[in-house]
Design an enzyme around this catalytic site. Structure first.
Site, PDB file in Angstrom:
ATOM      1  N   GLY A 263     -47.697  32.196 -28.884  1.00 30.81           N
ATOM      2  CA  GLY A 263     -48.658  31.467 -29.156  1.00 30.81           C
ATOM      3  C   GLY A 263     -49.856  32.485 -29.425  1.00 30.81           C
ATOM      4  N   THR A 264     -49.707  32.689 -30.722  1.00 35.89           N
ATOM      5  CA  THR A 264     -50.812  33.982 -31.337  1.00 35.89           C
ATOM      6  C   THR A 264     -52.291  33.397 -31.238  1.00 35.89           C
ATOM      7  OG1 THR A 264     -49.947  33.354 -33.463  1.00 35.89           O
ATOM      8  CG2 THR A 264     -48.843  35.358 -32.281  1.00 35.89           C
ATOM      9  N   ASN A 265     -52.302  32.325 -30.993  1.00 37.71           N
ATOM     10  CA  ASN A 265     -54.033  31.621 -31.167  1.00 37.71           C
ATOM     11  C   ASN A 265     -54.371  32.318 -29.893  1.00 37.71           C
ATOM     12  OD1 ASN A 265     -53.362  30.333 -33.349  1.00 37.71           O
ATOM     13  ND2 ASN A 265     -52.932  28.489 -32.377  1.00 37.71           N
ATOM     14  N   ASP A 266     -53.630  31.861 -28.452  1.00 35.16           N
ATOM     15  CA  ASP A 266     -54.029  32.321 -27.369  1.00 35.16           C
ATOM     16  C   ASP A 266     -54.133  33.555 -27.113  1.00 35.16           C
ATOM     17  OD1 ASP A 266     -55.341  30.244 -25.571  1.00 35.16           O
ATOM     18  OD2 ASP A 266     -53.642  29.058 -26.067  1.00 35.16           O
TER      19      ASP A 266
ATOM     20  N   ARG B 264     -66.313  55.993 -67.062  1.00 34.76           N
ATOM     21  CA  ARG B 264     -65.882  54.767 -66.575  1.00 34.76           C
ATOM     22  C   ARG B 264     -65.214  54.800 -65.134  1.00 34.76           C
ATOM     23  NH1 ARG B 264     -64.019  50.772 -70.338  1.00 34.76           N
ATOM     24  NH2 ARG B 264     -64.926  51.119 -72.373  1.00 34.76           N
TER      25      ARG B 264
ATOM     26  N   MET C 232     -67.958  47.641 -60.634  1.00 32.32           N
ATOM     27  CA  MET C 232     -68.453  49.215 -60.518  1.00 32.32           C
ATOM     28  C   MET C 232     -69.084  49.256 -62.151  1.00 32.32           C
ATOM     29  SD  MET C 232     -66.097  50.817 -57.994  1.00 32.32           S
ATOM     30  CE  MET C 232     -64.776  50.442 -58.922  1.00 32.32           C
TER      31      MET C 232
ATOM     32  N   ARG D 241     -46.851  19.514 -29.844  1.00 28.92           N
ATOM     33  CA  ARG D 241     -47.859  19.413 -28.698  1.00 28.92           C
ATOM     34  C   ARG D 241     -48.029  18.019 -28.397  1.00 28.92           C
ATOM     35  NH1 ARG D 241     -50.714  22.937 -32.886  1.00 28.92           N
ATOM     36  NH2 ARG D 241     -51.393  24.614 -32.022  1.00 28.92           N
TER      37      ARG D 241
ATOM     38  N   GLU E 152     -48.108  33.655 -24.667  1.00 27.69           N
ATOM     39  CA  GLU E 152     -49.658  33.342 -25.099  1.00 27.69           C
ATOM     40  C   GLU E 152     -50.578  34.183 -24.143  1.00 27.69           C
ATOM     41  OE1 GLU E 152     -50.652  29.584 -25.807  1.00 27.69           O
ATOM     42  OE2 GLU E 152     -49.619  28.930 -23.956  1.00 27.69           O
TER      43      GLU E 152
ATOM     44  N   ARG F 286     -53.094  46.847 -68.312  1.00 22.51           N
ATOM     45  CA  ARG F 286     -52.752  46.660 -66.889  1.00 22.51           C
ATOM     46  C   ARG F 286     -51.935  45.265 -66.891  1.00 22.51           C
ATOM     47  NH1 ARG F 286     -58.648  44.693 -65.117  1.00 22.51           N
ATOM     48  NH2 ARG F 286     -58.529  42.946 -66.226  1.00 22.51           N
TER      49      ARG F 286
ATOM     50  N   GLY G 208     -65.846  44.406 -63.534  1.00 21.64           N
ATOM     51  CA  GLY G 208     -67.434  44.481 -63.600  1.00 21.64           C
ATOM     52  C   GLY G 208     -68.320  44.802 -62.087  1.00 21.64           C
TER      53      GLY G 208
ATOM     54  N   ARG H 154     -43.505  21.106 -26.292  1.00 19.64           N
ATOM     55  CA  ARG H 154     -44.461  21.812 -25.332  1.00 19.64           C
ATOM     56  C   ARG H 154     -44.965  20.740 -24.291  1.00 19.64           C
ATOM     57  NH1 ARG H 154     -49.610  24.848 -27.361  1.00 19.64           N
ATOM     58  NH2 ARG H 154     -50.363  22.945 -27.212  1.00 19.64           N
TER      59      ARG H 154
ATOM     60  N   HIS I 150     -66.451  37.118 -67.477  1.00 20.29           N
ATOM     61  CA  HIS I 150     -66.246  37.391 -65.981  1.00 20.29           C
ATOM     62  C   HIS I 150     -66.225  36.227 -65.227  1.00 20.29           C
ATOM     63  CE1 HIS I 150     -69.121  37.929 -62.229  1.00 20.29           C
ATOM     64  NE2 HIS I 150     -68.555  39.073 -62.354  1.00 20.29           N
TER      65      HIS I 150
ATOM     66  N   CYS J 131     -45.452  30.200 -32.882  1.00 18.20           N
ATOM     67  CA  CYS J 131     -46.059  28.964 -33.387  1.00 18.20           C
ATOM     68  C   CYS J 131     -47.461  28.911 -33.290  1.00 18.20           C
ATOM     69  CB  CYS J 131     -45.415  27.659 -32.303  1.00 18.20           C
ATOM     70  SG  CYS J 131     -45.894  28.115 -30.732  1.00 18.20           S
TER      71      CYS J 131
ATOM     72  N   TYR K  13     -37.693  33.040 -36.000  1.00 19.49           N
ATOM     73  CA  TYR K  13     -38.451  32.013 -36.851  1.00 19.49           C
ATOM     74  C   TYR K  13     -39.948  31.920 -36.821  1.00 19.49           C
ATOM     75  CZ  TYR K  13     -38.911  29.197 -32.640  1.00 19.49           C
ATOM     76  OH  TYR K  13     -39.192  28.785 -31.573  1.00 19.49           O
TER      77      TYR K  13
HETATM   78  C1  PEP Z   1     -51.260  29.168 -29.581  1.00 13.96           C
HETATM   79  O1  PEP Z   1     -51.984  29.516 -28.705  1.00 13.96           O
HETATM   80  O2  PEP Z   1     -50.905  29.866 -30.449  1.00 13.96           O
HETATM   81  C2  PEP Z   1     -50.710  27.975 -29.523  1.00 13.96           C
HETATM   82  C3  PEP Z   1     -49.549  27.565 -30.545  1.00 13.96           C
HETATM   83  O3  PEP Z   1     -50.857  26.865 -28.683  1.00 13.96           O
HETATM   84  P1  PEP Z   1     -52.370  26.036 -29.039  1.00 13.96           P
HETATM   85  O4  PEP Z   1     -53.167  26.631 -30.241  1.00 13.96           O
HETATM   86  O5  PEP Z   1     -52.218  24.704 -28.838  1.00 13.96           O
HETATM   87  O6  PEP Z   1     -53.269  26.683 -27.864  1.00 13.96           O
HETATM   88 MG    MG Z   2     -52.057  28.354 -26.868  1.00 13.58          MG
END
Ligand code: PEP
Ligand code: MG
Length: 881
Positions: free
Chosen positions: A767-770, A91, A102, A567, A746, A335, A100, A622, A450, A833, A853
């Site tokens: 700004g972790t998106n950019d 097994r 493997m 924003r 960012e 388990r 299910g 912003r 399943h 953010c 934060y």
């Molecule tokens: C970012 O870039 O993470 C951000 C918060 O700004 P925007 O998404 O508006 O570019």
């Molecule tokens: Mg940005």
């Protein structure tokens, strides 16, 4: 030399990495003195070596041989001995359960010679031949890739020839003939005879289980469940016990609590005279454990005793697989059981009340993904008559079009349809359709089928075992009603009810509770208690991203301690767009000043509302960020109008402006601080609006706490120009309101020069998106559709870096900026953010990195609060699985 094989007595539950979940728990049960058939586990390390080199590591077969000899001594039988054979199961069992996905091969050791020995040993020819045909079938499919349909067709032919419906109606002669037919099928497809050496069977089966780690459906499941691709599986070799020896035998699964609601009690399914996966595969309908009590009171009592031992030992809901062989109970697996999101909260809360665990432990037993599942809407109270009722297997309210085939379900979903996948029962090949569907409905199988197990794991709504419905190829019938493919269905995974048509849905009780409405019930009580505890232990603050007063107020009810990102761009859209056009068209500073003058009161009003909604709490506003073209009419539309002579004078003027400002890569162009520096007065107008709004709110008796944030800064010099202008405006308008001025981090260059920037900026917000977009060089608007699926397939990343922060790469930029920023300004306030601020795994990273934060959309605020609490308890570990 590396040890690759562990007897059950040598392992324990903490060795999951090495022995897999099943192996570690079999070892644990063995140590607890529970009735586990003897056996041993081949480690995941051996599997990884096999997958890397294409052959088993040196010494493995010998080590397995030693353990087998010991097993044979203990059992007093030799593997495949013609006179009195020992049979084993082979097994799979990975660290994380992959139901299910493997392979497993049962009855290994049966050969033409030993089948007679098994008949003599068991006193049943029929049983021996049935076991042998099962071995050839499973071995053929799993080890040698013989198509399963070929075996299915042969058994169907045998039943037809005899005029019976069920497998159990075939007698020993029929099964003996079926074995012949199976052997022929095996030879036709593999070019060799079915192996008659028991050791060879076992070794081939072990290799096949190793290889099944990379089976397509297993790969897909891991991706869905975020299970790392390089763990490998362990292999358990266990002395066979038989649930198919007659009516005093059987096999079953059980939970120590209801996995859907968390209620204590006895939940499970039992199938008489059955082996292996029969019970979860939904082949025949099972009976409840209460029925087992009537069938075999002694085994039932023993099962109850063991379940109490297991709950006491694991301090949690356990699920169990067991087999009864002629009245003797054997434990095949246990388990800590999978459960619905609601049950996770309720059980954690109950266990605290029962004194089994403390609140810290309870908080670690739930997670933000579960909490987010609980925030889905449910069906409104309805007097609509259900079409059918099944088992409430995974909660939620799903509405969609009925589709009867997994592939079609995936195709329909790709086209944007919501679908309910309807199947008699599901199997691992249905996985793509189950992922694509909003809900799953089956006519067979219980809470442990399943369909149910997989749906719960994925957070899909599921009703299973709706026995009244007859599922066909492109329709199902129930009480004379025919439901065709494409007809709308509503399924309620909380009650098990199935409705024809669309039933309106209403918000979840958990959301209503967050909204401050009077709701009661075990779930809300549990969520309240665990969230309050998370608030007590967390170090990270939680703010929200909101740019309207309504969103701000809702986030505040959901527990946000301020706004981390307001924003301002929406304040330039709608009817106000004409003013932005005026600003762009204005020649000379006077014209621009007039346009800005008109925008000022509108902005001020927006800010008054938001500052009032967040009175007493920080509001990070912003300054405008997106490229100009987002506020102007489209180049294509204007060009067409101009070409057809339909453009007004103003439109022709606009077209020239749009052409003038057109950019190839606007996300890397004139936006953020760059725009603020190019259009004189734009940022100053915004700062003036903020300062005036703060002064107004204060004059009205409020406690406004605005903070001004500059977007897209890459160099401290950019920031300094804006800051100097802003300070001048604030000194002029609201000299006694303190308004900190900080910046987004960012642009990668900002992270790398954070020390310089922190010398003038009072706070940072990532700004972790950019930062992800620019750090990877990915266009965030394009790549998720363009090539992310391929990247996920190739395992280049396990999850989109826009969803969970890439801790290794982008996270390094974050760490550098935190370290150098704080070195320059020890009291620098730092938040995040970007979208990652509400993502459970990323929240742990931000905690570990020492941010002050996280800020996220209002609906994710409770999730972030919970995860921030968990991160504080986990203390450093960012593995949130
Ligand atoms: C970012 O870039 O993470 C951000 C918060 O700004 P925007 O998404 O508006 O570019
Ligand atoms: Mg940005």
């Amino acid at each position: 030399m590396t040890k690759f094989v562990y007897a059950f007595a040598e392992g324990n539950r903490d060795l999951k990495d090495l022995l897999g979940g099943k192996g570690a728990n079999l070892a644990e049960m063995t140590r607890l003195g529970l009735p586990v058939p003897p056996g041993f586990t081949i480690t995941t390390e051996a599997c990884r070596a096999y997958l890397a080199d294409g052959e088993v590591p040196a010494g493995l077969d010998e080590e397995v041989g030693d353990h087998l000899r010991r097993l044979e001594e203990r059992m007093g039988r030799r593997l495949g001995d013609p006179a009195d054979p020992l049979l084993v199961s082979v097994r799979s069992g990975a660290k994380f359960s992959m139901p299910g996905m493997m392979e497993t091969v049962l009855n290994v050791g049966l050969t033409d010679a030993s089948v007679a020995g098994l008949a003599a040993q068991s006193g049943s020819d029929r049983f021996a031949w049935d076991s042998y045909r099962r071995l050839i079938q499973m071995f053929g499919k799993t080890v040698c890739d013989v198509p399963g349909d070929a075996f299915e067709a042969a058994i169907d032919d045998a039943k037809k020839a005899k005029g019976v419906r069920d497998d159990v109606d075939l007698d020993s002669r029929d099964l003996e003939q079926l074995v012949d037919a199976y052997k022929k099928i095996f030879r036709e497809h593999t070019g060799r005879d079915f192996p008659q050496q028991p050791r060879e069977q076992m070794e081939l089966a072990v290799r096949a289980v190793f290889a099944s780690w990379n089976a397509e459906r297993a790969v897909l499941y891991r991706r869905q469940e975020r299970i790392p691709a390089d763990l490998g599986t362990a292999v358990n070799i266990v002395a066979m016990v038989f649930g198919n020896l007659g009516p005093d035998s059987g096999t079953g699964v059980a939970f120590t609590r209801d996995p859907a609601t968390g209620e204590r009690g006895v939940y499970g399914d039992y199938l008489q005279n059955a082996q292996g996966e029969d019970v979860v595969a939904g082949i025949r309908n099972t009976v409840t454990l209460q029925e087992l009590e009537k069938l075999d009171a002694a085994s039932f009592a023993e099962l109850m005793r063991i379940m109490t031992v297991l709950e006491g030992h694991y301090k949690d809901l356990c699920d169990i697989e067991f087999t009864i062989e002629r009245g003797r109970l054997w434990m095949l697996q246990t388990r800590v059981g999978k459960r619905t999101a609601a049950a996770a909260f309720i059980i954690a809360h109950q266990l605290v009340d029962e004194g089994v665990i403390d609140l810290d432990e309870a908080l670690l037993r739930v997670d933000g993904v579960q909490l987010s599942h609980l925030m889905f809407p449910a069906f409104a109270m309805t007097d609509a008559k259900p079409l059918a009722k099944g088992v409430a297997a995974a909660p939620g309210a799903a509405v969609g079009k009925a589709v009867f085939d997994a592939r079609r379900a995936a195709e329909w979903a790709d086209k944007g349809e919501k679908v309910i996948l309807v199947r008699r029962e599901t199997n691992p090949d249905d996985l793509p359709g189950m992922i694509a569907a909003t809900g799953i409905l089956t006519s067979r199988g219980g809470k442990t089928s399943h369909a149910a197990v997989v749906a719960r794991g994925m957070g899909r709504t599921c009703v299973c075992g709706a026995e009244d419905i007859e599922v066909g190829v492109d329709r199902f019938t129930v009480d004379g009603t025919v439901v065709h493919e494409g007809d709308l269905l509503s399924i309620d995974g909380t009650t098990g009810k199935v409705y024809l048509g669309e039933i309106p849905v209403e918000p979840s009780p958990v959301v209503q509770y967050f909204e401050g409405k009077p709701v009661a019930g075990a779930l809300v009580t549990a969520v309240d208690r665990l969230l309050r505890h998370a608030d007590q232990v967390r170090r990270l603050g939680v703010r929200t991203n909101a740019d309207t007063a309504d969103d701000a107020a809702r986030a505040r009810r959901f527990g946000a301690a301020g706004i981390g990102l307001c924003r301002t761009e929406h304040m330039f859209l709608g009817t106000r767009r004409a003013l932005v056009e005026e600003l762009i068209l204005a020649t000379g500073q006077d014209g621009q000043a007039v346009a800005l003058e008109k925008l000022l009161p509108l902005q001020r009003k927006d800010f008054v509302e938001i500052l009032t909604a967040m009175d007493g709490l920080p509001v990070t506003i912003r300054l405008i960020d997106p490229p100009l073209h987002e506020f102007l009419p489209s180049l294509e539309e204007l060009s067409v109008k101009a070409a057809t002579g339909e453009a007004s004078a103003r439109e022709r003027e606009l077209l020239a402006a749009v052409r003038r400002t057109h950019e190839q890569n606007p996300m890397l162009g004139l936006r953020g601080v760059r725009l603020g520096l190019v259009i004189p007065g734009l940022f100053e107008m915004q700062v003036r609006a903020i300062a005036q709004a703060a002064a107004d709110v204060r004059a009205a008796g409020g406690d406004p706490r605005p903070e001004i944030m500059v977007p897209l800064v890459g160099a401290v010099q950019e920031f300094e120009v804006v800051r100097a202008q802003a300070l001048a405006v604030i000194a002029d308008v609201a000299p006694d309101v303190t308004i900190p001025i900080g910046t987004m981090i960012e642009v990668p260059r900002a992270a790398l020069t954070a020390g310089d920037i922190a010398a003038s900026a009072e706070f940072f917000s990532f700004g972790t998106n950019d930062l992800t977009q620019m750090g990877w060089g990915f266009s965030r608007d394009d790549v998720e559709a363009a090539f992310f699926p391929r990247y996920l397939d190739l395992g280049i990343f396990g999850v989109s870096p826009f969803e969970t922060l890439d801790a290794q790469g982008i996270g390094r930029l974050v760490r550098i900026a935190v370290e150098e920023g704080r070195a320059a300004r020890p009291d620098l306030k730092i938040g995040v953010c970007g979208e990652h601020g509400g993502d459970p795994a990323s929240v742990h990273f931000f905690h570990d990195t020492g941010l002050d934060y996280v800020s996220c959309s209002p609906f994710r605020v409770p999730v972030a609060r919970l995860e921030a609490g968990r991160a504080a308890l986990e203390g450093g570990s960012s593995d949130s699985r």
